[in-house]
Scaffold this motif. Structure first.
Motif, short mmCIF file in Angstrom:
data_model
loop_
_atom_site.label_atom_id
_atom_site.label_comp_id
_atom_site.label_asym_id
_atom_site.label_seq_id
_atom_site.Cartn_x
_atom_site.Cartn_y
_atom_site.Cartn_z
N MET A 1 0.82 -1.21 0.00
CA MET A 1 0.00 0.00 0.00
C MET A 1 0.85 1.27 0.00
N GLU A 2 2.16 1.12 0.19
CA GLU A 2 3.04 2.28 0.29
C GLU A 2 3.85 2.47 -0.99
N ARG A 3 3.91 3.69 -1.49
CA ARG A 3 4.64 3.99 -2.71
C ARG A 3 6.14 3.69 -2.56
N SER A 4 6.69 3.92 -1.35
CA SER A 4 8.12 3.69 -1.13
C SER A 4 8.50 2.23 -1.39
N THR A 5 7.58 1.31 -1.12
CA THR A 5 7.85 -0.11 -1.37
C THR A 5 8.07 -0.35 -2.86
N TRP A 6 7.25 0.27 -3.68
CA TRP A 6 7.34 0.10 -5.13
C TRP A 6 8.56 0.81 -5.70
N GLU A 7 8.94 1.90 -5.08
CA GLU A 7 10.16 2.58 -5.51
C GLU A 7 11.38 1.71 -5.28
N ARG A 8 11.39 1.00 -4.15
CA ARG A 8 12.49 0.08 -3.88
C ARG A 8 12.53 -1.07 -4.89
N ALA A 9 11.35 -1.44 -5.41
CA ALA A 9 11.28 -2.51 -6.41
C ALA A 9 11.54 -1.99 -7.82
N ASN A 10 11.85 -0.68 -7.94
CA ASN A 10 12.13 -0.03 -9.23
C ASN A 10 10.98 -0.23 -10.21
N VAL A 11 9.78 0.18 -9.77
CA VAL A 11 8.59 -0.05 -10.57
C VAL A 11 8.62 0.72 -11.90
N GLU A 12 9.31 1.86 -11.93
CA GLU A 12 9.32 2.67 -13.15
C GLU A 12 9.97 1.94 -14.32
N ASP A 13 10.88 1.02 -14.03
CA ASP A 13 11.57 0.29 -15.11
C ASP A 13 11.05 -1.14 -15.26
N ALA A 14 9.93 -1.44 -14.59
CA ALA A 14 9.39 -2.80 -14.63
C ALA A 14 8.64 -3.05 -15.94
N ARG A 15 8.52 -4.31 -16.26
CA ARG A 15 7.81 -4.73 -17.48
C ARG A 15 6.32 -4.90 -17.21
N VAL A 16 5.98 -5.49 -16.06
CA VAL A 16 4.59 -5.70 -15.67
C VAL A 16 4.55 -5.93 -14.17
N VAL A 17 3.44 -5.54 -13.55
CA VAL A 17 3.21 -5.81 -12.12
C VAL A 17 2.09 -6.82 -12.01
N VAL A 18 2.33 -7.88 -11.24
CA VAL A 18 1.32 -8.91 -11.01
C VAL A 18 1.03 -8.98 -9.51
N SER A 19 -0.15 -8.55 -9.11
CA SER A 19 -0.54 -8.61 -7.70
C SER A 19 -1.36 -9.86 -7.45
N THR A 20 -0.91 -10.69 -6.51
CA THR A 20 -1.66 -11.90 -6.13
C THR A 20 -2.47 -11.67 -4.86
N ILE A 21 -2.55 -10.42 -4.41
CA ILE A 21 -3.22 -10.10 -3.16
C ILE A 21 -4.72 -9.93 -3.40
N ASP A 22 -5.51 -10.77 -2.75
CA ASP A 22 -6.96 -10.74 -2.93
C ASP A 22 -7.56 -9.68 -2.02
N SER A 23 -7.35 -8.42 -2.38
CA SER A 23 -7.86 -7.31 -1.58
C SER A 23 -8.25 -6.17 -2.51
N GLU A 24 -9.52 -5.81 -2.48
CA GLU A 24 -10.00 -4.71 -3.31
C GLU A 24 -9.31 -3.41 -2.92
N LEU A 25 -9.06 -3.25 -1.62
CA LEU A 25 -8.41 -2.04 -1.13
C LEU A 25 -7.00 -1.91 -1.71
N VAL A 26 -6.23 -3.01 -1.70
CA VAL A 26 -4.87 -2.99 -2.24
C VAL A 26 -4.89 -2.74 -3.74
N SER A 27 -5.79 -3.40 -4.44
CA SER A 27 -5.87 -3.24 -5.90
C SER A 27 -6.17 -1.79 -6.28
N LYS A 28 -7.12 -1.18 -5.60
CA LYS A 28 -7.45 0.21 -5.91
C LYS A 28 -6.31 1.15 -5.54
N ARG A 29 -5.61 0.80 -4.48
CA ARG A 29 -4.45 1.63 -4.10
C ARG A 29 -3.38 1.58 -5.18
#
Length: 554
Positions: free
Chosen positions: A448-476
């Motif tokens: 849910m935190e942007r800093s987590t995705w920054e550490r994963a270098n999301v800007e240079d990623a090819r695709v993000v796959v979320s396996t988390i079954d949470s509407e709240l997380v998906s919308k975030r």
């Protein structure tokens, strides 16, 4: 007995309109039950209400014990022991000191510490049923923290039963309690299936058998000279937690539990007495320690143990109420003359208040956390999470997998097979060993935190796959407006359509995927592409893998 039945009738007659209003306007049920009890208390005798509360709580403790699954708390039990015991030690000590500061005798100040320290399993876990059912980290943490606290509370009740602080009396009480729990474990492990076979698949006979187990354990507790609550708790532990195999039994026990939950909250309201200035001072202290200090202590310990701020905060908000075990202890202390009526009334009043406020904090837990996070109450980066994370500086064109549960594990394995770089995001320290052994790049943090995705270098990623079954997380995730395509997960078709319209590339729905897979296997079997033995072997291999590796999907 007639007077007791009359009391129950009055309580439920008064309760009806309050429940109707709560359901009509979608208000929390717990406050409605307690307020109804306050009104009903004007028409019933307090001694009868106290007797009803003792019976109701004992049976409620039994139904709680039934819901305990020994294997379900193992994955976080070590952390939960630290949190539960730390919470009891810190908050209980503060409650005791607060009582002494008010001039309350030491023998009574102890019970103020007990009221502040222990948290309600009924309220705390009931409000987190979705999280517990989905095996989310905070759900498992909350459930096991309450479990550890309840074990400590049972030990305290045994010490009370000793009556004196002599080592022989205490030893006898503890030995009896340990013996009951040990007997419960043996029945659960070795004899419960025998009861099931004797019942021959009849839910009615299974319920009779379980009631017989309850009677035996309560009788054994009385013979041993310990509280019947301890016997009821042990009887609950003796029942095998297997809602699939014993569906009829658990449906029946759920109805019993719902009845006594209502009884419990209504009787708590009925026991609330008109407050005096002295009582209000005591109540205020207990409420502050329970609603404010206890969640802060819990959050701090969880952060120290390596959990992310959101998980720590949401877990801690499941502990911000007075425990039913604390009320049992207070009732028994009042009956045997260990506390005065004034202190007892203050504990009851504080319990009623915190159980109402807890239902509200749980409803707005995300808003509470977000408000704290926006005010920089938590560090932006947690040192231990930083140490646990490992992402190469030059990682790019990679797949980011959110959640290292069963689906995340399978996706990581597929990426390795096709030589595709990937980074896993996970927030459960209990899977850290598996994650570090199987993955080269990973981030421990809250999705849910942007800093987590920054550490994963999301800007240079090819695709993000979320396996988390949470509407709240998906919308975030969609709100972050990443340039990369997002693959999300949903439990319902309507939610999946909403997420697709909001910009998701793909949304998996578990039931649809399961149906597609079933059709595929049946079609292959009918068209001769696969033999029954091959299909069976394939399914067994998949199930074996699922059993071997099945952490939480959050």
């Amino acid at each position: 007995m007639t007077d007791l039945l009359t009391t129950v009738s009055i309580l439920f007659i008064v309760l009806g309109p309050f429940l109707f209003v709560a359901n009509r306007y979608r208000l929390p049920t717990v406050p409605a039950l307690i307020v109804a009890g306050v009104v009903a208390g004007l028409f019933v005798d307090e001694s009868l209400t106290l007797e009803l509360a003792q019976y109701g709580i004992a049976l409620l403790v039994f139904t709680f014990g039934v819901r305990v699954e020994f294997t379900g708390v193992r994955t976080v039990l070590v952390d939960s022991e630290v949190v539960a015991l730390g919470q009891i030690l810190v908050v209980g000590s503060l409650g005791f000191v607060f009582g002494l500061w008010l001039g309350i005798p030491q023998s009574e100040a102890i019970y103020l510490g007990v009221a502040a320290a222990f948290s309600s399993t009924i309220v705390g876990t009931a409000l987190m049923q979705t999280e517990i059912r989905r095996e989310l980290v905070r759900g498992r943490l909350a459930e096991s923290i309450h479990f550890v606290q309840d074990i400590v509370a049972v030990a305290f009740i045994l010490l009370m039963g000793a009556g004196v602080l002599g080592l022989e009396a205490i030893g006898t009480q503890l030995a009896a309690g340990v013996g009951l729990v040990a007997a419960a474990y043996l029945v659960n492990r070795y004899l419960f299936d025998v009861i099931g076979r004797l019942a021959g698949g009849s839910s009615e006979l299974m319920i009779v058998g379980v009631v017989s187990v309850l009677v035996v354990f309560v009788g054994a507790a009385e013979l041993a000279g310990v509280s019947v609550v301890v016997g009821a708790f042990a009887a609950g532990l003796a029942v095998r937690h297997d809602p699939v195999e014993y569906l009829g039994l658990f449906n029946g026990l759920q109805s019993v539990r719902d009845f006594f939950v209502a009884i419990f909250f209504v009787t708590i309201g009925a026991l609330v007495a008109a407050p005096t200035i002295e009582k209000l001072v005591i109540v205020s202290g207990i409420v502050i320690l329970t609603v404010v200090v206890k969640p802060v202590v819990t959050t701090a310990i969880l952060l120290y143990k390596g959990y992310d701020p959101r998980t720590a905060t949401l877990t801690s908000l499941s502990t911000d109420q007075v425990s039913e075990f604390a009320l049992i202890i207070a009732i028994e202390a009042l009956v045997i003359g260990l506390i005065t009526q004034s202190v007892f009334d203050a504990i009851i009043f504080a319990a009623a208040i915190t159980m109402i406020t807890s239902s509200l904090t749980q409803r707005y837990d995300e808003a509470i956390y977000r408000s704290l996070a926006d005010r920089s109450v938590f560090p932006v980066r947690t040192g231990r999470l930083e140490e646990w994370s490992n992402v190469p500086d030059d990682v790019s064109d990679h797949v980011i997998i959110a959640g290292f549960g069963r689906q995340g594990h399978q996706l990581a394995q597929t990426c390795r097979e096709i030589d595709q770089p990937f980074v896993v995001i996970e927030n459960d320290p209990t899977v850290r060993k598996d994650l570090t052994n199987e993955c080269d790049a990973y981030v421990f943090g809250d999705a849910m935190e942007r800093s987590t995705w920054e550490r994963a270098n999301v800007e240079d990623a090819r695709v993000v796959v979320s396996t988390i079954d949470s509407e709240l997380v998906s919308k975030r995730l969609l709100s972050f407006d990443f340039e990369v395509d997002l693959t999300l997960r949903a439990s319902e078709e309507d939610t999946a359509l909403e997420l697709l319209e909001a910009g998701a590339l793909y949304v998996s729905v578990s039931e649809l995927l399961a149906g597609d897979q079933l059709v595929k296997h049946v079609r292959g079997l009918l068209e001769g592409d696969q033999t029954p033995d091959e299909l069976r072997a394939e399914r067994r291999e998949a199930l074996d893998e699922y059993v071997t590796f099945h952490p939480a999907d959050d």
